[in-house]
Motif scaffolding. Sequence first.
Motif, PDB file in Angstrom:
ATOM      1  N   VAL A   1       9.907  -9.449  -4.669  1.00 44.36           N
ATOM      2  CA  VAL A   1       8.703  -8.622  -4.686  1.00 44.36           C
ATOM      3  C   VAL A   1       8.428  -8.132  -3.270  1.00 44.36           C
ATOM      4  O   VAL A   1       8.223  -8.936  -2.361  1.00 44.36           O
ATOM      5  N   THR A   2       8.437  -6.807  -3.093  1.00 45.09           N
ATOM      6  CA  THR A   2       8.189  -6.250  -1.758  1.00 45.09           C
ATOM      7  C   THR A   2       7.224  -5.072  -1.858  1.00 45.09           C
ATOM      8  O   THR A   2       6.966  -4.548  -2.942  1.00 45.09           O
ATOM      9  N   ASN A   3       6.723  -4.683  -0.677  1.00 46.06           N
ATOM     10  CA  ASN A   3       5.999  -3.415  -0.564  1.00 46.06           C
ATOM     11  C   ASN A   3       4.603  -3.370  -1.177  1.00 46.06           C
ATOM     12  O   ASN A   3       4.058  -2.292  -1.368  1.00 46.06           O
ATOM     13  N   GLY A   4       4.023  -4.532  -1.505  1.00 46.47           N
ATOM     14  CA  GLY A   4       2.601  -4.547  -1.846  1.00 46.47           C
ATOM     15  C   GLY A   4       1.835  -4.172  -0.594  1.00 46.47           C
ATOM     16  O   GLY A   4       2.314  -4.379   0.515  1.00 46.47           O
TER      17      GLY A   4
ATOM     18  N   SER B   1       7.201 -10.485   2.046  1.00 43.80           N
ATOM     19  CA  SER B   1       8.075 -10.260   0.882  1.00 43.80           C
ATOM     20  C   SER B   1       8.420 -11.620   0.274  1.00 43.80           C
ATOM     21  O   SER B   1       8.581 -12.617   0.974  1.00 43.80           O
ATOM     22  N   SER B   2       8.496 -11.642  -1.051  1.00 43.91           N
ATOM     23  CA  SER B   2       8.637 -12.940  -1.710  1.00 43.91           C
ATOM     24  C   SER B   2       9.645 -12.878  -2.847  1.00 43.91           C
ATOM     25  O   SER B   2       9.950 -11.804  -3.369  1.00 43.91           O
TER      26      SER B   2
ATOM     27  N   VAL C   1       4.456  -1.368  -5.049  1.00 48.87           N
ATOM     28  CA  VAL C   1       5.201  -2.631  -5.232  1.00 48.87           C
ATOM     29  C   VAL C   1       6.594  -2.355  -5.791  1.00 48.87           C
ATOM     30  O   VAL C   1       6.757  -1.590  -6.749  1.00 48.87           O
ATOM     31  N   HIS C   2       7.590  -2.964  -5.160  1.00 47.72           N
ATOM     32  CA  HIS C   2       8.963  -2.817  -5.620  1.00 47.72           C
ATOM     33  C   HIS C   2       9.455  -4.163  -6.145  1.00 47.72           C
ATOM     34  O   HIS C   2       9.292  -5.187  -5.488  1.00 47.72           O
TER      35      HIS C   2
ATOM     36  N   VAL D   1       7.501 -10.233 -14.817  1.00 47.94           N
ATOM     37  CA  VAL D   1       6.766  -9.960 -13.572  1.00 47.94           C
ATOM     38  C   VAL D   1       5.887  -8.725 -13.724  1.00 47.94           C
ATOM     39  O   VAL D   1       4.740  -8.696 -13.265  1.00 47.94           O
ATOM     40  N   LYS D   2       6.379  -7.697 -14.415  1.00 50.60           N
ATOM     41  CA  LYS D   2       5.546  -6.506 -14.649  1.00 50.60           C
ATOM     42  C   LYS D   2       4.308  -6.871 -15.468  1.00 50.60           C
ATOM     43  O   LYS D   2       3.210  -6.414 -15.167  1.00 50.60           O
TER      44      LYS D   2
END
Lengths: 446, 111
Positions: free
Chosen positions: A292-295, A236-237, A280-281, A254-255
């Motif tokens: 940025v998480t959950n990739g 997570s970043s 991605v969240h 970012v989107k």
Amino acid sequence: MLRIGSGAGFSGDRIEPAETLVKHANLDYLVLECLAERTIALAQQRKRADDNEGYDPLLEKRMKKLLPLAVENNVRLITNMGAANPVGAAQKTLEIAKLLDIPCKIAAVTGDDVLDDIDLKSPALENNVSISDYDSIVSANAYLGADAIIPALETDANIIITGRVADPSLFLAPQMYHFNWGADEYEKLGQGLVTGHLLECSSQVSGGYFADGYRKKVENLNNIGFPFATIDSDGSSVISKVEGTGGVIDLRTVKEQLIYEIHDPKAYMTPDAIVDFTGVHLEETRKDQVKVTNGSGKERPKTLKVSVGYHAGFLGEGEISYAGSHALEKAEMAEEVLKEHLVPDITDLRVDFIGLSSVHRTSFSEVVPYEIRLRAAGYHQSKEKAKLIGEEVEALYLNGPAAGGGARKKVSESIGVLSTFIEREKVTAQVHLKEWKREKEGGEGN
Amino acid sequence: MEARERRGRGQLKLFEVAHSRAGDKGDIVNLSLIPYEETDYDWLREKVTPEAVKNHLQDIIKGDVVRYELPNINAFNFVCYQSLLGGVTTSLAMDTHGKTLSSALLEMEIE
């Protein structure tokens, strides 16, 4: 925690924002992504003319600025500025270190040049035509993954220079090395590649290629800050930039970058994993910070993508301007004249009206501009024939229509790019180390 | 009047309610579509179909349009085939990458 900065998103990117990152972002790594689809083929041509050439034209300029700062701040540089000649680029960097008297180690990563190994009978991804049908192939470079860079990170090299490596993999390699992720931990790799994808185009994620004068206002665009990510061991970043620099990082920027140059968001192909963006969240945690998480990701493809460069003939171009209330009518007359004169030789002649229809092939609003610039363009295998385009545009000066001005002409050699695939087993990456030590400490290494 | 309040009261252009970025791979351009207000996602999903995009950009897109949905970030990705006059390396277009094509998408009118 690991901190990676993005110091360049293309070969022509600005240098100052990278200096700011190295000085003020407390980085562990700075990645400079400088290769585009065709750049490596052009670089191969330069190398063919001179064995010492073939690396990024701005390498010397960038290294002179960044090498001293990187060594001083204990930041490792990873870059694909090696292009067609990573070893030559490392040698040039060594000379710069020597000149500036900065002891350092440089690693070159090779193995992407697969010109001798590709199956020429294989079909091109773009059109299914076999590669061997193109009679003037100039280069073939495989997209290497993070696994090619990790052995270089295992040395104590300050600077790692590669040729063709998939862009997000340049950012994944330090994450895998630092957090000791396995090559089969695809979910973590997927998230790490999402972070890399967000960083790989420098200020595209921090407000640069985003700003408009309408709803996307960006402060201090002239001093745009490049992004860096602060990364946790699970991948997570947080994407952010140095305080006081221009630009903006929020959900909108970012989107835009997340979807940039992707096709199926469930299956973004990289050499290290097939990335899934659909989980991605994104969350704004502070001003100019997005978490940025959950990739995620799935097993990597069995083959590597290869970019094949070939001679595509010569591009001839000519331009001329018309102005006043009847500018468009005159430009249309000129188009007729050009077609009459050129089409026998130039079968694909294209005529654009700059200011009206040149970039969208049409116009979505009903305006008649006060001035029109006509541009004619076409390809020919023969340079002399391609030259005719500019010559005929120039000839409009005296031969009409009336009042054309500012004619320009140009001919350039064109390198086309095709894609194909190669089995991983045929590609072997190698690391070459060079070192500069002060003389009293033992002299120059190699 | 705010663009959102004008929904259903006549035409508005996409740029009033969404933003976009174009990317290229060979002769394929991908166009993101991201509503400023995340709650507009379903409305745009209904209005901006792949067929509508193909029709709007008929002078540009010569191949198919595939729409991918990303409800996790309330955005869409339109992948448009045969749209760059051959692709960046051999295109005769002024804008060989198709970088400006995001602006073309945003000129689309919806109700």
